[in-house]
Design an enzyme around this catalytic site. Structure first.
Site, PDB file in Angstrom:
ATOM      1  N   LEU A 185      -3.416  26.338  -8.768  1.00  0.00           N
ATOM      2  CA  LEU A 185      -3.926  26.067  -7.428  1.00  0.00           C
ATOM      3  C   LEU A 185      -2.717  25.869  -6.530  1.00  0.00           C
ATOM      4  CD1 LEU A 185      -6.809  23.468  -8.013  1.00  0.00           C
ATOM      5  CD2 LEU A 185      -7.054  25.894  -7.471  1.00  0.00           C
ATOM      6  N   ASP A 186      -2.763  26.413  -5.325  1.00  0.00           N
ATOM      7  CA  ASP A 186      -1.678  26.194  -4.378  1.00  0.00           C
ATOM      8  C   ASP A 186      -1.484  24.701  -4.156  1.00  0.00           C
ATOM      9  OD1 ASP A 186      -1.463  28.916  -4.049  1.00  0.00           O
ATOM     10  OD2 ASP A 186      -2.629  28.959  -2.187  1.00  0.00           O
ATOM     11  N   ARG A 187      -0.263  24.330  -3.832  1.00  0.00           N
ATOM     12  CA  ARG A 187       0.046  22.910  -3.627  1.00  0.00           C
ATOM     13  C   ARG A 187      -0.910  22.218  -2.651  1.00  0.00           C
ATOM     14  NH1 ARG A 187       6.084  20.500  -2.951  1.00  0.00           N
ATOM     15  NH2 ARG A 187       5.525  18.298  -2.850  1.00  0.00           N
ATOM     16  N   HIS A 214      -2.657  33.454  -2.430  1.00  0.00           N
ATOM     17  CA  HIS A 214      -3.190  33.029  -1.125  1.00  0.00           C
ATOM     18  C   HIS A 214      -4.366  33.894  -0.677  1.00  0.00           C
ATOM     19  CE1 HIS A 214       0.996  31.142   0.021  1.00  0.00           C
ATOM     20  NE2 HIS A 214       0.410  30.530  -1.001  1.00  0.00           N
ATOM     21  N   THR A 262      -3.978  22.919  -1.910  1.00  0.00           N
ATOM     22  CA  THR A 262      -5.388  23.042  -2.290  1.00  0.00           C
ATOM     23  C   THR A 262      -5.751  21.949  -3.284  1.00  0.00           C
ATOM     24  OG1 THR A 262      -5.236  25.444  -2.024  1.00  0.00           O
ATOM     25  CG2 THR A 262      -7.126  24.609  -3.246  1.00  0.00           C
TER      26      THR A 262
END
Length: 260
Positions: free
Chosen positions: A53-55, A162, A57
């Site tokens: 997961l993106d930072r 993304h 999110t």
């Protein structure tokens, strides 16, 4: 302490907070708060990542408790056998339900990906999206006298970097709090007036077949206070029953209205 959403002898899932890295890279050697190390210390055993997961999110992060479990989970993700559901707060009123099939060029980081190939063409990227609710708030943003927000459910069918952020920006409904692909003016307004100080993207649910037992497994992640406050202010409480925290109470003056 991280909230453990699910744990058995093979798997563990946690509710990743916004702002946390999943694991350190050579770019983040000095980072103090990392999910993998925190979970390892918390449960007393090593964990193995299967997805990211993106930072910024938040939400469901599923890991294996052995290298074999991590490998099997990663295989399921790669073969699109795991259903992912996200929720986002976006700019404007996105009200339809549709599938966006819009290829995305690989997004390279100047430092981390400096040795990666730059000649790759756009890769297939597919997202199912559904507008759940809209609101118009009496706050001027830019040249508009009011500010419109939408609550959207998202199911990515591919896993590009993304992808959800870029697809929503392509639809002209960028996610609030997205500093890279979003609307900076809207981001500032959301933070100032409604406390939206983070990327408003949450990984709400993972649904899969357990790689060891063969049983169906659905894991839900509760929303943090920023999200719960937004739902209260925008009159959206009750729309995400599997993720809303029952114990949350909105601060005075923030239940569908703006405090003076």
């Amino acid at each position: 302490m991280l909230e453990i959403l699910y744990q058995d002898e093979w798997l563990v899932a946690v509710n990743k907070p916004s702002g946390w890295l999943v694991h350190r890279s050579w770019l983040d050697r000095d980072e103090k708060v990392v999910v993998m190390q925190t979970v390892r210390d918390q449960i007393g055993q090593h964990v193995f990542t299967a997805h990211r997961l993106d930072r910024p999110t938040s939400g469901v992060l599923l890991m294996g408790l052995s290298s074999e479990a991590g490998r099997l989970l990663a295989q399921q993700f790669e073969q699109h056998q795991i259903q992912k559901r996200y929720h986002a707060i976006v700019r404007g009123w996105l009200m339809e339900e549709a599938v966006l099939d819009y290829p995305l060029a690989e997004e390279l980081d100047k430092i981390a990906d400096k040795f990666a190939r730059e000649d790759k063409g756009p890769q297939p990227a597919v997202t199912h999206y559904r507008g759940l609710a809209t609101v118009e708030m009496p706050v001027a943003t830019g040249r508009y006298p009011t500010t419109r927000y939408g609550l959207v459910e998202l199911e990515p069918k591919t896993g590009r970097k993304h992808q959800l952020r870029r697809h929503l920006a392509h639809l002209r409904h960028p996610i609030i709090g997205d500093s890279k692909h979003g609307d900076l003016r809207q981001n500032r307004s959301g933070a100032e007036h409604f406390g939206l100080q983070r990327l408003m993207l949450h990984a709400s649910q993972l649904s899969l077949t357990h790689p060891f037992t063969g049983e169906p497994l659905a894991i839900h992640a509760g929303l943090d206070d920023t999200w719960m406050q937004a739902l209260s202010q925008f009159g959206w409480r009750g729309l995400l029953p599997e993720n809303e925290r029952v114990e949350f109470s909105a601060p005075s003056g923030q239940d569908g209205e703006i405090s003076s």
